[in-house]
Design an enzyme around this catalytic site. Structure first.
Site, short mmCIF file in Angstrom:
data_model
loop_
_atom_site.label_atom_id
_atom_site.label_comp_id
_atom_site.label_asym_id
_atom_site.label_seq_id
_atom_site.Cartn_x
_atom_site.Cartn_y
_atom_site.Cartn_z
N CYS A 2 -21.60 14.73 37.16
CA CYS A 2 -21.45 14.08 35.86
C CYS A 2 -22.57 13.06 35.76
O CYS A 2 -22.58 12.06 36.48
CB CYS A 2 -20.08 13.41 35.74
SG CYS A 2 -19.86 12.54 34.17
N GLU A 105 -22.95 18.05 29.94
CA GLU A 105 -23.45 18.89 31.03
C GLU A 105 -24.54 19.77 30.44
O GLU A 105 -24.65 19.91 29.21
CB GLU A 105 -22.32 19.70 31.65
CG GLU A 105 -22.58 20.21 33.04
CD GLU A 105 -23.09 19.10 33.96
OE1 GLU A 105 -24.33 19.01 34.12
OE2 GLU A 105 -22.28 18.34 34.49
#
Length: 219
Positions: A2, A105
């Site tokens: 992340c 992402e």
């Protein structure tokens, strides 16, 4: 992993959601592109009370002589967090909750261009990442720092990436914060299928200078 996330949760809502006492130095305003080394909101348990406080996203082990003395540790892998010298004390003694609205992402196209995706809760609720934290001090400089715990992606998330943050449900918060005894390691898994959804967003978010709600608009 992340590497970027979104935070648009009002302070008053977080205070109520977590039943926490707020600090005076919380980051102000919405941030649609939270980047490593930014100040982020985090909830920890201290002196018998939950506190909503600010932390630098980028965990600093106590042996770092300066904030840039080693790798930027923004994530901690669930599979090895209890073994790594940088993290093993923190995951036992200093766990926190890191609230978010969603996160980003990336995939790549045939030409190798990075294509961003915005991931958020299917039900629209806030996400709460499992975090660990560490106070760092050297030569009069003091920072409270954190990292997000990540795990192998579930089937839904694996369509775009092989890792994802550990996302905690409200009933899991007391165990992660150490309020409900031992067993926090059992929480370091991927969330249930269907709890997250995602869509492509503009490549403007690839720049850490990008700001504004248009960053999460579908394209």
């Amino acid at each position: 992993m992340c590497g970027r996330f979104v935070h648009t949760l009002p302070k008053e809502a977080m205070v109520q959601l977590f039943d926490a006492v707020p600090a005076n130095d919380l980051p102000e305003g919405d941030n649609y592109n939270v980047c490593p080394t930014n100040q982020v909101h985090a909830v920890l348990q201290t002196e018998g009370q939950r506190r909503l406080t600010a932390m630098r996203w980028g965990f600093l082990p106590h042996w770092y002589k300066a904030p840039n003395d080693g790798p930027l540790l923004i994530n901690a892998r669930a599979e090895t967090v209890a073994e790594k010298p940088a993290f093993r004390a923190a995951v036992r003694e200093r766990r926190c909750l890191i609230p978010a609205t969603g996160f980003y992402e990336w995939t790549k196209d045939e030409e190798g261009n990075r294509l961003p995706w915005y991931i958020h809760a299917t039900a629209g609720a806030p996400l709460v990442f499992a975090g660990i934290w560490q106070d760092w001090e050297r030569d009069g400089d003091a920072l409270r720092t954190c990292a997000i715990v990540t795990t192998a992606a579930n089937k839904t998330m694996s369509e775009i990436h092989h890792r994802m943050p550990v996302i905690l449900a409200p009933e899991d918060w007391p165990l992660w914060l150490g309020e409900a005894g031992h067993g926090a390691a059992t929480l370091m898994t991927a969330g249930p299928e269907g709890s997250l959804t995602f869509h492509r967003v503009d490549r403007a978010v690839n720049s850490n200078r990008a700001r504004g709600p248009e960053l999460i608009e579908p394209i």
